[in-house]
Design an enzyme around this catalytic site. Structure first.
Site, PDB file in Angstrom:
ATOM      1  N   ARG A  33       0.858  -1.368  -0.012  1.00  0.00           N
ATOM      2  CA  ARG A  33      -0.226  -0.025   0.054  1.00  0.00           C
ATOM      3  C   ARG A  33       1.055   1.026   0.100  1.00  0.00           C
ATOM      4  O   ARG A  33       2.117   1.267   0.492  1.00  0.00           O
ATOM      5  CB  ARG A  33      -0.796  -0.193   1.378  1.00  0.00           C
ATOM      6  N   LYS A  57      -1.530  -2.535   8.037  1.00  0.00           N
ATOM      7  CA  LYS A  57      -2.615  -2.073   8.719  1.00  0.00           C
ATOM      8  C   LYS A  57      -2.821  -2.754   9.916  1.00  0.00           C
ATOM      9  O   LYS A  57      -2.500  -4.002  10.297  1.00  0.00           O
ATOM     10  CB  LYS A  57      -3.986  -2.288   7.663  1.00  0.00           C
ATOM     11  N   HIS A 127      -2.917   2.547  -5.931  1.00  0.00           N
ATOM     12  CA  HIS A 127      -3.783   1.235  -5.543  1.00  0.00           C
ATOM     13  C   HIS A 127      -4.112   0.505  -6.932  1.00  0.00           C
ATOM     14  O   HIS A 127      -3.953  -0.784  -6.804  1.00  0.00           O
ATOM     15  CB  HIS A 127      -5.049   1.566  -4.914  1.00  0.00           C
ATOM     16  N   ARG A 130      -0.944  -1.990  -7.000  1.00  0.00           N
ATOM     17  CA  ARG A 130      -1.319  -3.024  -6.200  1.00  0.00           C
ATOM     18  C   ARG A 130      -2.319  -4.164  -6.895  1.00  0.00           C
ATOM     19  O   ARG A 130      -2.014  -5.389  -6.688  1.00  0.00           O
ATOM     20  CB  ARG A 130      -1.963  -2.378  -5.082  1.00  0.00           C
ATOM     21  N   HIS A 153      -3.538  -8.846   3.510  1.00  0.00           N
ATOM     22  CA  HIS A 153      -5.093  -8.988   3.792  1.00  0.00           C
ATOM     23  C   HIS A 153      -5.554  -9.824   5.050  1.00  0.00           C
ATOM     24  O   HIS A 153      -4.948 -11.089   5.214  1.00  0.00           O
ATOM     25  CB  HIS A 153      -5.791  -9.564   2.685  1.00  0.00           C
ATOM     26  N   TYR A 162      -9.760  -9.919  -6.600  1.00  0.00           N
ATOM     27  CA  TYR A 162      -8.959  -9.852  -7.657  1.00  0.00           C
ATOM     28  C   TYR A 162      -9.066 -11.035  -8.516  1.00  0.00           C
ATOM     29  O   TYR A 162      -8.418 -10.876  -9.441  1.00  0.00           O
ATOM     30  CB  TYR A 162      -7.500  -9.868  -7.020  1.00  0.00           C
TER      31      TYR A 162
END
Length: 179
Positions: A33, A57, A127, A130, A153, A162
């Site tokens: 990210r 994150k 993004h 990504r 994730h 995706y």
């Protein structure tokens, strides 16, 4: 094709060009990210193993790997461009033209400037790069769980977005393998 055009538009004879090439390479080669990218410090990089410790994150750590193209861009930047940009003895990998740490907004600005040098007629965000990283891995046969881990994730559901892009790859595998 668009990524290739972007890579080819960067002049690596300047410190900022070396930085910009590495920035684009690293976004595509690792799938990080933009917020993770700008927080990479020199100490987070294991040059021997081609690994980078990423703080993702929720302050979760993960390692990402990078390939030869990214390694070449990283070495050129570390041994030349970054040395010339680092007027403030900063420990962050990506520096702005004043020697300070690059911001997320700065990354978006750099991508916009790269796109202006090309014939690309659309807005490409970090993004989207990504997304290309994940899609290309899946199209080449990488399993969903591995892509999930590489992207950082928490849930497989976040990674499943995706998979819809790989329909052409599924058809190709089917036609090449079904008797």
């Amino acid at each position: 094709n668009e990524l290739e055009e972007m890579f080819n538009s960067i002049d690596t004879r300047t410190p900022l060009g070396q930085r910009d090439l590495l920035l684009l390479e690293m976004l595509y080669a690792t799938g990080v990210r933009v917020g993770e990218l700008v927080n990479i410090k020199i100490d987070d990089i294991d040059l021997g193993r081609r690994n980078i410790l990423i703080l993702g994150k929720g302050n979760k750590e993960r390692y990402v790997t990078y390939g030869e193209y990214c390694e070449d861009a990283l070495n050129e930047y570390l041994n030349d461009g970054r040395l010339r940009l680092n007027t403030k003895q900063n420990n962050y990998l990506f520096l702005n033209n004043n020697g300070g740490e690059l911001t997320e907004r700065g990354v978006r600005y750099i991508l916009d400037q790269i796109i202006k040098k090309t014939g690309i007629q659309k807005n490409i965000s970090p993004h989207m790069i990504r997304h290309s990283f994940a899609t290309h891995l899946l199209n080449e046969g990488c399993d969903l769980l591995t892509v999930q881990k590489l992207l950082g994730h928490e849930s497989i559901k976040a990674t499943q977005i995706y998979t819809h892009v790989t329909t052409d790859r599924l058809k190709e595998v089917y036609y090449n393998n079904f008797p």
